[in-house]
Design a protein around this motif. Structure first.
Motif, mmCIF file in Angstrom:
data_model
loop_
_atom_site.group_PDB
_atom_site.id
_atom_site.type_symbol
_atom_site.label_atom_id
_atom_site.label_comp_id
_atom_site.label_asym_id
_atom_site.label_seq_id
_atom_site.Cartn_x
_atom_site.Cartn_y
_atom_site.Cartn_z
ATOM 1 N N GLN A 52 0.825 -1.201 0.000
ATOM 2 C CA GLN A 52 0.000 0.000 0.000
ATOM 3 C C GLN A 52 0.864 1.260 0.000
ATOM 4 O OE1 GLN A 52 -3.036 0.369 -0.513
ATOM 5 N NE2 GLN A 52 -3.387 2.494 0.025
ATOM 6 N N GLY A 61 -13.886 -3.568 6.735
ATOM 7 C CA GLY A 61 -14.043 -2.423 5.843
ATOM 8 C C GLY A 61 -12.712 -1.876 5.378
ATOM 9 N N GLU A 62 -11.751 -1.733 6.308
ATOM 10 C CA GLU A 62 -10.437 -1.217 5.951
ATOM 11 C C GLU A 62 -9.687 -2.218 5.067
ATOM 12 O OE1 GLU A 62 -7.196 1.449 5.837
ATOM 13 O OE2 GLU A 62 -9.321 1.665 6.331
ATOM 14 N N ARG A 100 -11.092 -2.016 1.634
ATOM 15 C CA ARG A 100 -10.669 -0.790 0.945
ATOM 16 C C ARG A 100 -9.267 -0.944 0.367
ATOM 17 N NH1 ARG A 100 -7.746 3.700 1.751
ATOM 18 N NH2 ARG A 100 -7.047 2.993 3.809
ATOM 19 N N ALA A 139 -9.375 -3.367 -2.537
ATOM 20 C CA ALA A 139 -10.016 -2.780 -3.717
ATOM 21 C C ALA A 139 -9.055 -1.873 -4.465
ATOM 22 C CB ALA A 139 -11.259 -2.006 -3.302
ATOM 23 N N GLN A 140 -8.233 -1.130 -3.739
ATOM 24 C CA GLN A 140 -7.271 -0.249 -4.393
ATOM 25 C C GLN A 140 -6.284 -1.047 -5.236
ATOM 26 O OE1 GLN A 140 -5.527 2.025 -1.207
ATOM 27 N NE2 GLN A 140 -7.179 3.531 -1.190
#
Length: 326
Positions: A66, A258-259, A262, A265-266
């Motif tokens: 990330q 959720g995190e 996210r 998904a990125q």
């Protein structure tokens, strides 16, 4: 080096780079600090490569990935025009991302190609089995499309070559629809992606086994071998991206679901950008080359072999850089 030692040694670098990224993304970075950004980014990429090579856990590798992606975005946002960013992604970013997600890619490839080959062999050995997978009307249409006597191969209705652009558009819409379906259903804890990888593999395998069994194999295989290098690979990569979404929900680790979703998904969306590129290339080849009946099968096989080798070499080797040992 043990993961715990590696993490404790480099944690300050990661925190510093994360803070620098936060400042850049908010437009509050000190211009003087920007001079060190490139070296910080290269250090993060180097440490990510080492972590992947040594097989450290995803709890360490995922945050590093990330950071590297955020750094890549900032680096090329400030230093390169859009065209250069796209070129950088095509030449290096996309194949690097595929290799970084090799576990999901391998799983998707085994599901898709395993079901394709398995069903193809079963239908070839037991011809009537095709009707348990595909409607008899659709089987008849496939036989017409791949009849060796057809003037335009792979099309249910004879078309003029001037209409190839219409087929090009049709192939784009159809293939992207399949890829997006395979990807997006990964949100169902990965089950949707699993289903569509298996479903598409079984359908294609059944068609391949049936057409080979009735003597249309040369027509069929010479048609699909060219564009299949990009199209089938794209389906596998779309499935891998969907499995990545599903895994983030099944095993979020220390993050909330959720995190974790996210972050997944990125990364997975960047895979989908590459999938779309592959499908555009596949549609062009299918419309303007695969459907032609005048080239001898041996020529199509040769071109197809070159395209498969090109796809494999691109994903395996493009964007590689030498890293010094740490």
């Amino acid at each position: 080096m043990k993961q715990s030692l590696f993490e404790s040694r480099h944690q300050p670098d990661w925190q510093l780079f994360s803070a620098h990224l936060d400042a850049l993304e908010k437009g509050k970075a000190d211009p003087a600090s920007n001079q060190s950004f490139v070296s910080e980014y290269r250090r993060i990429c180097h440490q990510l490569a080492l972590a992947q090579e040594r097989g450290y856990s995803s709890h360490l590798i995922d945050p590093l990935q990330q950071l590297a992606m955020r750094g890549h975005q900032q680096l090329y946002r400030h230093r390169s025009p859009v065209g250069m960013q796209v070129l950088s992604f095509v030449m290096a970013g996309f194949p690097q991302l595929v290799r970084a997600q090799w576990r999901f890619v391998c799983m998707a490839g085994l599901l898709f190609f395993g079901s394709l080959i398995g069903m193809g062999l079963l239908v070839y050995g037991f011809p009537d089995l095709v009707y348990s997978v595909i409607d008899p009307r659709q089987v008849a249409e496939m036989e017409i499309m791949y009849d060796p006597a057809a003037r335009r191969i792979g099309q249910a209705i004879e078309r003029e070559s001037s209409d190839d652009w219409m087929m090009f558009g049709y192939y784009i819409m159809n293939n992207i629809g399949i890829a997006f379906q395979t990807y997006a259903t990964g949100l169902l804890f990965g089950l949707g992606s699993l289903f569509f990888l298996l479903f598409n593999g079984l359908m294609i395998g059944a068609v391949a086994g049936h057409l080979t069994g009735i003597g249309y194999g040369q027509t069929f295989w010479s048609f699909v071998i060219g564009h299949g290098a990009f199209e089938l690979t794209a389906i596998v990569l779309a499935g891998a991206a969907g499995l990545q979404l599903g895994w983030s929900l099944v095993a979020p680790g220390r993050l909330t679901r959720g995190e974790a979703l996210r972050l997944a998904a990125q990364k997975s969306l960047q895979l989908i950008y590459g999938v779309i590129l592959f499908l555009l290339i596949a549609a062009f080849i299918e419309a303007y080359w695969s459907s032609m009946s005048w080239p001898a099968p041996i020529i199509k096989y040769g071109v197809g072999a070159i395209l498969w080798a090109l796809v494999f070499s691109y994903l395996a080797f493009a964007g590689r850089t030498a890293h010094a040992p740490d």
